[in-house]
Write a protein that holds these residues in place. Structure first.
Motif, PDB file in Angstrom:
ATOM      1  N   ARG A  65       0.811  -1.253   0.038  1.00 13.63           N
ATOM      2  CA  ARG A  65       0.121   0.069  -0.038  1.00 13.63           C
ATOM      3  C   ARG A  65       0.777   1.081   0.113  1.00 13.63           C
ATOM      4  N   LYS A  66       2.039   1.310   0.598  1.00 17.62           N
ATOM      5  CA  LYS A  66       2.707   2.233   0.691  1.00 17.62           C
ATOM      6  C   LYS A  66       3.471   2.481  -0.909  1.00 17.62           C
ATOM      7  N   MET A  67       3.755   1.679  -1.421  1.00 18.57           N
ATOM      8  CA  MET A  67       4.177   1.746  -3.098  1.00 18.57           C
ATOM      9  C   MET A  67       3.097   2.335  -3.836  1.00 18.57           C
ATOM     10  N   LEU A  68       1.916   2.013  -3.552  1.00 17.25           N
ATOM     11  CA  LEU A  68       0.925   2.270  -4.348  1.00 17.25           C
ATOM     12  C   LEU A  68       0.610   4.025  -4.050  1.00 17.25           C
ATOM     13  N   ARG A  69       0.675   4.223  -2.643  1.00 15.49           N
ATOM     14  CA  ARG A  69       0.673   5.795  -2.402  1.00 15.49           C
ATOM     15  C   ARG A  69       1.795   6.382  -3.187  1.00 15.49           C
ATOM     16  N   GLN A  70       2.923   5.856  -3.086  1.00 16.51           N
ATOM     17  CA  GLN A  70       4.177   6.845  -3.666  1.00 16.51           C
ATOM     18  C   GLN A  70       3.633   6.864  -5.255  1.00 16.51           C
ATOM     19  N   GLU A  71       3.224   5.669  -6.006  1.00 17.00           N
ATOM     20  CA  GLU A  71       2.870   5.658  -7.356  1.00 17.00           C
ATOM     21  C   GLU A  71       1.823   6.875  -7.523  1.00 17.00           C
ATOM     22  N   ARG A  72       0.764   6.657  -6.841  1.00 19.80           N
ATOM     23  CA  ARG A  72      -0.027   7.822  -7.062  1.00 19.80           C
ATOM     24  C   ARG A  72       0.231   9.296  -6.816  1.00 19.80           C
ATOM     25  N   LEU A  73       1.322   9.369  -6.015  1.00 23.68           N
ATOM     26  CA  LEU A  73       1.782  10.752  -5.949  1.00 23.68           C
ATOM     27  C   LEU A  73       2.656  11.112  -7.206  1.00 23.68           C
ATOM     28  N   GLU A  74       3.014  10.104  -7.959  1.00 28.25           N
ATOM     29  CA  GLU A  74       3.873  10.609  -9.058  1.00 28.25           C
ATOM     30  C   GLU A  74       3.050  10.849 -10.190  1.00 28.25           C
ATOM     31  N   THR A  75       1.679  10.303 -10.223  1.00 32.27           N
ATOM     32  CA  THR A  75       0.745  10.656 -11.437  1.00 32.27           C
ATOM     33  C   THR A  75      -0.375  11.603 -11.197  1.00 32.27           C
ATOM     34  N   THR A  76      -0.037  12.426  -9.862  1.00 37.12           N
ATOM     35  CA  THR A  76      -1.051  13.357  -9.418  1.00 37.12           C
ATOM     36  C   THR A  76      -1.189  14.391 -10.552  1.00 37.12           C
ATOM     37  N   LEU A  77      -2.345  15.059 -10.720  1.00 33.24           N
ATOM     38  CA  LEU A  77      -2.427  16.383 -11.673  1.00 33.24           C
ATOM     39  C   LEU A  77      -1.335  17.326 -11.317  1.00 33.24           C
ATOM     40  N   HIS A  78      -1.017  17.541  -9.961  1.00 38.79           N
ATOM     41  CA  HIS A  78      -0.058  18.362  -9.503  1.00 38.79           C
ATOM     42  C   HIS A  78       1.358  18.174 -10.024  1.00 38.79           C
ATOM     43  N   LYS A  79       1.556  17.148 -10.613  1.00 35.04           N
ATOM     44  CA  LYS A  79       3.060  16.650 -11.242  1.00 35.04           C
ATOM     45  C   LYS A  79       2.840  16.494 -12.986  1.00 35.04           C
ATOM     46  N   GLN A  80       1.796  16.126 -13.319  1.00 40.42           N
ATOM     47  CA  GLN A  80       1.681  15.973 -14.552  1.00 40.42           C
ATOM     48  C   GLN A  80       0.331  16.165 -15.038  1.00 40.42           C
ATOM     49  N   PRO A  81       0.096  16.465 -16.309  1.00 35.75           N
ATOM     50  CA  PRO A  81      -1.116  16.939 -16.894  1.00 35.75           C
ATOM     51  C   PRO A  81      -1.947  15.719 -17.154  1.00 35.75           C
ATOM     52  N   PRO A  82      -3.426  15.868 -17.496  1.00 33.97           N
ATOM     53  CA  PRO A  82      -4.010  14.760 -17.687  1.00 33.97           C
ATOM     54  C   PRO A  82      -3.720  14.152 -19.312  1.00 33.97           C
ATOM     55  N   SER A  83      -3.751  12.896 -19.116  1.00 31.33           N
ATOM     56  CA  SER A  83      -3.286  12.264 -20.574  1.00 31.33           C
ATOM     57  C   SER A  83      -4.489  12.782 -21.701  1.00 31.33           C
ATOM     58  N   SER A  84      -4.265  12.384 -22.959  1.00 38.58           N
ATOM     59  CA  SER A  84      -5.181  12.856 -23.815  1.00 38.58           C
ATOM     60  C   SER A  84      -6.430  12.212 -23.670  1.00 38.58           C
ATOM     61  N   GLU A  85      -6.493  10.807 -23.279  1.00 39.83           N
ATOM     62  CA  GLU A  85      -7.724  10.098 -23.078  1.00 39.83           C
ATOM     63  C   GLU A  85      -8.497  10.697 -21.859  1.00 39.83           C
ATOM     64  N   GLU A  86      -7.717  10.880 -20.609  1.00 42.49           N
ATOM     65  CA  GLU A  86      -8.390  11.537 -19.575  1.00 42.49           C
ATOM     66  C   GLU A  86      -9.045  13.011 -19.914  1.00 42.49           C
ATOM     67  N   SER A  87      -8.479  13.632 -20.808  1.00 38.42           N
ATOM     68  CA  SER A  87      -9.093  14.995 -21.235  1.00 38.42           C
ATOM     69  C   SER A  87     -10.135  14.807 -22.125  1.00 38.42           C
ATOM     70  N   ALA A  88     -10.257  13.718 -22.813  1.00 31.58           N
ATOM     71  CA  ALA A  88     -11.440  13.538 -23.777  1.00 31.58           C
ATOM     72  C   ALA A  88     -12.640  12.967 -22.792  1.00 31.58           C
ATOM     73  N   LEU A  89     -12.264  12.055 -21.818  1.00 38.23           N
ATOM     74  CA  LEU A  89     -13.382  11.788 -20.812  1.00 38.23           C
ATOM     75  C   LEU A  89     -13.996  13.068 -20.291  1.00 38.23           C
ATOM     76  N   VAL A  90     -13.271  13.972 -19.856  1.00 41.63           N
ATOM     77  CA  VAL A  90     -13.767  15.038 -19.085  1.00 41.63           C
ATOM     78  C   VAL A  90     -14.356  15.796 -19.947  1.00 41.63           C
ATOM     79  N   HIS A  91     -13.986  16.099 -21.214  1.00 38.28           N
ATOM     80  CA  HIS A  91     -14.623  16.804 -22.203  1.00 38.28           C
ATOM     81  C   HIS A  91     -16.058  16.231 -22.552  1.00 38.28           C
TER      82      HIS A  91
END
Length: 103
Positions: A65-91
């Motif tokens: 679970r600690k490793m999962l938390r660390q992975e999530r921190l690396e993929t947060t919107l604060h560190k990287q923009p949404p993927s094109s797929e995520e942007s399309a879903l929001v749109h």
């Protein structure tokens, strides 16, 4: 309804607690909370005692679970923009009225 809590993992300055909601001997829900020990005077993390009665399985699951938390921190919107797929879903949600009041 009864709530039960147990420490499921300890790090150097943090600990993870599993809280379980039980009614009539049935587990209704559970969640994990991570808390960080802070030194009130210094404002920095302070050591927590190690978990004494942890099985090898509990320790491995806690580390997972600690490793999962660390992975999530690396993929947060604060560190990287949404993927094109995520942007399309929001749109799509927005254009179909999924974001009420924003049109």
């Amino acid at each position: 309804v009864e709530y039960r809590g147990e420490v499921t993992w300890t790090g150097r300055t943090s600990l993870e607690v599993r809280v379980t909601c039980v009614q009539d001997r049935r587990e209704l829900a559970h969640s994990w909370f991570v808390m960080v020990a802070r030194d009130a005077q210094m404002g920095k993390g302070t050591a927590v005692p190690p978990q004494l009665e942890a099985s090898a399985r509990d320790l491995a699951e806690g580390e997972g679970r600690k490793m999962l938390r660390q992975e999530r921190l690396e993929t947060t919107l604060h560190k990287q923009p949404p993927s094109s797929e995520e942007s399309a879903l929001v749109h799509d949600m927005f254009s179909q009225g999924g974001c009420a009041g924003l049109h």
